[in-house]
Design an enzyme around this catalytic site. Structure first.
Site, PDB file in Angstrom:
ATOM      1  N   ASP A  85       0.861  -1.184   0.000  1.00  0.00           N
ATOM      2  CA  ASP A  85       0.000   0.000   0.000  1.00  0.00           C
ATOM      3  C   ASP A  85       0.896   1.232   0.000  1.00  0.00           C
ATOM      4  OD1 ASP A  85       0.977   0.242   2.546  1.00  0.00           O
ATOM      5  OD2 ASP A  85      -0.892  -0.267   3.539  1.00  0.00           O
ATOM      6  N   ASP A 271      -7.811  -7.556   0.092  1.00  0.00           N
ATOM      7  CA  ASP A 271      -6.935  -7.792   1.245  1.00  0.00           C
ATOM      8  C   ASP A 271      -7.731  -7.439   2.475  1.00  0.00           C
ATOM      9  OD1 ASP A 271      -6.565  -4.717   0.934  1.00  0.00           O
ATOM     10  OD2 ASP A 271      -5.631  -5.195   2.858  1.00  0.00           O
ATOM     11  N   CYS A 309     -12.699 -29.336   6.281  1.00  0.00           N
ATOM     12  CA  CYS A 309     -11.536 -28.537   5.889  1.00  0.00           C
ATOM     13  C   CYS A 309     -10.299 -29.410   5.758  1.00  0.00           C
ATOM     14  CB  CYS A 309     -11.290 -27.433   6.919  1.00  0.00           C
ATOM     15  SG  CYS A 309      -9.845 -26.412   6.572  1.00  0.00           S
ATOM     16  N   CYS A 311      -7.088 -28.200   5.884  1.00  0.00           N
ATOM     17  CA  CYS A 311      -5.876 -27.510   6.346  1.00  0.00           C
ATOM     18  C   CYS A 311      -5.150 -28.343   7.399  1.00  0.00           C
ATOM     19  CB  CYS A 311      -6.215 -26.127   6.907  1.00  0.00           C
ATOM     20  SG  CYS A 311      -6.793 -26.127   8.621  1.00  0.00           S
ATOM     21  N   CYS A 314      -6.957 -28.479  10.850  1.00  0.00           N
ATOM     22  CA  CYS A 314      -8.128 -29.364  10.901  1.00  0.00           C
ATOM     23  C   CYS A 314      -7.741 -30.826  10.710  1.00  0.00           C
ATOM     24  CB  CYS A 314      -9.150 -28.922   9.853  1.00  0.00           C
ATOM     25  SG  CYS A 314      -9.993 -27.378  10.295  1.00  0.00           S
ATOM     26  N   HIS A 340      -5.583 -22.002   9.747  1.00  0.00           N
ATOM     27  CA  HIS A 340      -6.925 -22.409   9.327  1.00  0.00           C
ATOM     28  C   HIS A 340      -7.660 -21.273   8.622  1.00  0.00           C
ATOM     29  CE1 HIS A 340     -10.918 -23.976   9.067  1.00  0.00           C
ATOM     30  NE2 HIS A 340     -11.327 -22.825   9.579  1.00  0.00           N
TER      31      HIS A 340
END
Lengths: 379, 379
Positions: A85, A271, A309, A311, A314, A340
């Site tokens: 930014d 974002d 999930c 990930c 998980c 996660h």
């Protein structure tokens, strides 16, 4: 652009550090690190591009230092794309004793109170030194709500700053003779459309920004307290004003439902600190909605946070254990929750991209909206 | 035992959750998590066995809860071996209003001030519920320095408690009819030799502990402020008193040099918070000695923390970046520093085991002592 489904677009953004499939969500790495994540964690959750904050990095460790070390990719050991930014938003939200003048903005550092100045030109120079793949123009970010006349003046000032940012950027890239170390010659620059929730100001800002001409266009000044319907309406009227062939980036947004709603209105890039910040507060995004790991009803719940999930968190840990880590103040709890939430966000974006390609995006959007109502979220 | 080199021993410890090559260092996972580490981080650095703290886990989330969830391995998703201490040391170092009586010790929880009691029997029961692979007996840990007469009484009390711990352990394992849920039927129990730096008391304690009979023997009550030479001398005289065929565990030790010095005196197992705690304070152990990442001279140092280290942190990040993370308060700095320090400790133990097998241990020990002098370390 490779696919369309209504206003939703799927495409590929090419950068000096590789391609990014859009629509994309960019995890926020304020100080040159996405909080609680290593580079391999980010690769594991599928992050294709991250965001760095110019304000924070220029105060500490300093853009010149990062330039001497080869740029932000080298410094942070992140070889995929990075967007920075302009530093403006943080000056307006974090620094004290701000004075906005035609030339730029003066402020005191939130770290040590040192007197600092950010101008359109210095913001471009800092980002050139950082060597991000996508740089943003400096814009004026007045506190909202604000009177229409004040907003109009702010939009006009942002347009004048944008022109100066572009002129400086073009003077630097390529073949600069200045004393600014360019660490990423392939850097591109995005303009920012401001104007609050006023259709007239948004149109004026979009026209001025497109007249200057950038490699991409952002919609700024939203998700700052306005009603989500107002945000959706503003995105809906602003996005079609922007060139169809350029990427469109909605700054600082949002919830999973916001992502789908705004993709449906023509946005390509997002974002937000929500997945990372909420993770550290114990709030998880799941396929069944929000889950607060600290809730007493999870004390003996041996199921993963999200039953469907994939990930690491998980696949490995239970709600009971994550609750224990949170209550015990163990920092690996922040790591696992962040893993996660970012996986959930990035997996949601994968789902959105696939749905656009398969022409099933509208159903995907409706499902997501049903699961996540913005009202229950605390960003 | 597979190899010997002087008093140094190399061997294999078999547990219900797999084998552990000794000499071994056990990272400390006080609250059921090694601070800042996920299970895959621990596997990545080569941790073969970790330590859990009975005092902390029994206060939060509670041993009964962990038992209902299948034991500590299931709860923490760590399928390799776990050793639990008895809780005694933490009662003496963390809790307030302690009252040591023949029956056990009463104290107030450091979390909420709740009145608690730990007896030899309850310590065994808690560890049975946790289901660690190796349980420790409850011992009295008086503050040092202490008068010889007081220490003698403490050693005698610890011996009486050890006998009660063993009786309770044998009553529980196997085929218990009590209300204690046994989550790991293959658990073994280690006795602890106390006695400060007094050869006479150490001998008396070793005799009493061996007479009761355990699957392994620990040396406790060291590294509590005494001179390192006094510690080495005490280990040197105590270790040979213990059965050659049983594992010998030196509790709470130590620096990398301490590890080699005490392996040289017949020790097989170690635990210490030093690599993890010092990492969070920015102090790294390297092949060239200690490195403080916050040091200003690393501000633009693009080299890895340790030039010859193969850990993820050293393969990926620079001293300059780690310094920036530390100064910025980014918690991933703790993760990366901890990864490195644990890798360094565990790699040092690999080097020690190889040197024992190759008959080159004495040289390895001298090299390590030259690099790390205890004086410069702050545990």
């Amino acid at each position: 652009m490779t696919h369309r489904d209504g206003q939703a677009r799927r495409g590929v953004l090419t950068t000096p550090h590789g391609s990014v499939e859009t629509p994309v969500f960019m995890p926020v790495g304020t100080q040159g690190a996405v909080k609680a994540m290593t580079a391999r964690d980010l690769e594991d959750v599928g992050a294709m591009i991250i965001l760095g904050n110019t304000y924070h990095l220029s105060l500490r460790p300093g853009a010149e230092l990062i330039a001497r070390l080869g740029g932000i990719h080298e410094f942070a050991s992140w070889q995929r794309p990075i967007l920075t930014d302009s530093g403006g938003y943080q000056v307006f939200s974090l620094a004290s004793r701000r004075q906005v003048r035609e030339d730029g903005v003066r402020f005191q550092s939130h770290l040590d109170g040192a007197a600092c100045e950010l101008t359109p030109e210095s913001s471009v120079d800092i980002q050139a030194r950082l060597g991000s793949d996508i740089a943003m123009v400096l814009d004026d970010c007045p506190a909202l709500p604000a009177a229409e006349a004040l907003l109009a003046e702010s939009v006009a000032l942002s347009a004048r700053w944008a022109a100066r940012c572009r002129a400086r950027f073009l003077a630097l890239h390529p073949g600069s003779t200045s004393d600014v170390t360019i660490t990423n010659p392939g850097q591109v620059q995005f303009g920012i459309v401001q104007g609050g929730i006023s259709p007239d100001l948004r149109r004026r800002s979009a026209d001025a920004t497109m007249q200057i001409g950038f490699e991409g266009y952002a919609i700024g000044g939203l998700s700052v307290g306005e009603d989500p319907e107002q945000m959706y309406r503003t995105v809906e009227m602003t996005a079609p004003l922007l060139p169809a062939e350029s990427p469109r980036y909605l700054m600082g947004v949002g919830t999973p439902a916001d992502l789908a709603e705004c993709v449906a209105r023509g946005i390509d890039m997002f974002d937000c600190v929500m997945p990372t910040r909420n993770a550290r507060n114990g709030q998880l995004f799941t396929s069944e909605g929000l889950l607060n790991v600290k809730n007493a009803r999870f004390a003996e719940d041996d199921r993963p946070p999200d039953l469907v999930c994939g990930c690491y968190t998980c696949r490995t840990y239970s709600r009971a254990y994550l609750r224990h880590l949170f209550l015990s103040g163990e920092i690996v709890g922040s790591t696992l929750n962040t893993l996660h939430n970012l996986y959930f966000y990035l997996d949601t974006m994968r789902g959105i991209r696939d749905a656009i390609a398969f022409g099933t995006f509208e159903k995907f959007r409706q499902d997501l909206s049903r699961i996540f109502s913005r009202r229950s979220l605390t960003p």
